[in-house]
Write an enzyme that holds these catalytic residues in place. Structure first.
Site, PDB file in Angstrom:
ATOM      1  N   GLU A 281       0.774  -1.472  -0.190  1.00  0.00           N
ATOM      2  CA  GLU A 281      -0.216  -0.636   0.343  1.00  0.00           C
ATOM      3  C   GLU A 281       1.302   1.132   0.133  1.00  0.00           C
ATOM      4  O   GLU A 281       2.031   1.203   0.411  1.00  0.00           O
ATOM      5  CB  GLU A 281      -0.958   0.203   1.105  1.00  0.00           C
TER       6      GLU A 281
ATOM      7  N   LYS B 149      -9.431   1.707  -2.463  1.00  0.00           N
ATOM      8  CA  LYS B 149     -10.143   0.502  -0.808  1.00  0.00           C
ATOM      9  C   LYS B 149     -10.828   1.610  -0.864  1.00  0.00           C
ATOM     10  O   LYS B 149     -11.776   2.557  -0.425  1.00  0.00           O
ATOM     11  CB  LYS B 149      -8.499   0.702   0.173  1.00  0.00           C
TER      12      LYS B 149
ATOM     13  N   CYS C  60      -4.972  -3.093   3.209  1.00  0.00           N
ATOM     14  CA  CYS C  60      -4.659  -2.414   4.113  1.00  0.00           C
ATOM     15  C   CYS C  60      -6.300  -2.947   5.634  1.00  0.00           C
ATOM     16  O   CYS C  60      -6.750  -4.029   5.339  1.00  0.00           O
ATOM     17  CB  CYS C  60      -4.378  -1.580   4.571  1.00  0.00           C
TER      18      CYS C  60
END
Length: 275
Positions: free
Chosen positions: A41, A117, A158
């Protein structure tokens, strides 16, 4: 048996320096026999000082890190999962917050898939660390899969790992591999990183590849590292530790997917749950 390369990074505040690290890793991945490279990330820029970092965040068409990695992928003939970049919206967009966006780049240097995300890291930890990702980043809305040399790849980033519904959707899509690039904090990493990664592999009956940020960064943060490769049974195939950046390799055996899904056909046995 396809081979994957995983890059563990200590990304800093200079996008050009970060791009050079990734480009070198693309070449090393090809030399190591990998069909695909995975990066963490925020590979292109990691800076918690938003005033300092904001001028370095570009639109997708302007981003120098993305351009450099696309060129390297085409030159080396290697697929790249660019774990994520901070991307500025195009002029005129209704929401002017950035996107935390992953890119899958094919061996011709073309973008084969994008994923923004979904879940924003808005937390206050007992250690005193406070993060408000939603202040700068707009959440994504779409589950994304793409066919790659490793099989069908599902994308997450994440903090997404804490939300089972996303991984249920990726399991329903029968992903062979799920990528979970990350910049995990040290306290949350010590508590939950290995536990969550193994659980996601088991419940999706898929390999999980998680390239991670590691160590102390230029902006002062510290990340947990421990880039992982996990098989569908939950066995850890690769753990790159929590100390240094580097490149690791793992071979993914397609027969392992078949064997695990035969023994524990949870994907086939899954039923809708009444709400």
């Amino acid at each position: 048996m396809p081979r994957a390369a995983i890059l563990q990074m200590t990304s800093g505040i200079d996008p050009d320096a970060n791009a050079a690290t990734i480009v070198a890793a693309v070449k090393a991945a090809r030399e190591g026999g990998a069909a695909m490279l995975f990066t963490p990330e925020m590979s292109g820029l990691l800076d918690r000082d938003r005033a300092r970092g904001r001028p370095k965040v570009m639109t997708e068409t302007e981003d120098r890190v993305l351009a450099a990695v696309r060129e390297a992928a085409a030159r080396e003939g290697v697929w790249v999962h660019l774990g994520s970049l901070a991307i500025r919206p195009e002029a005129g967009a209704e929401d002017q917050r950035f996107a935390n966006r992953a890119f899958v780049i094919n061996a011709q240097g073309d973008v084969a898939a994008r994923y923004d995300k979904m879940h924003m890291f808005d937390v206050e930890l007992d250690t005193g660390e406070t993060w408000r990702e939603s202040g700068a980043y707009a959440p994504g809305e779409r589950v994304t899969t793409v066919e790659t040399p490793l099989g069908k790849l599902g994308l997450a980033i994440c903090y997404d790992i804490r939300f089972p519904a996303l991984f249920e959707a990726l399991g329903r899509a029968t992903c062979d591999v799920i990528a979970i690039p990350a910049a995990f904090t040290v306290p949350t990493g010590r508590a939950h990183w290995h536990l969550l990664q193994r659980a996601r592999a088991v419940e999706a009956s898929a390999f999980v590849l998680s390239a991670a940020q590691v160590g102390v960064h230029e902006d002062g943060r510290e990340t947990y590292g421990h880039s992982l490769a996990i098989d569908p049974w939950g066995e850890v195939l690769l753990d790159m530790g929590g100390e240094v950046a580097g490149l690791g390799f793992v071979d993914l055996d397609p027969a392992r997917l078949v064997d695990v899904r035969r023994q524990l056909p949870s994907l086939a046995n899954r039923r809708e749950v009444a709400r």
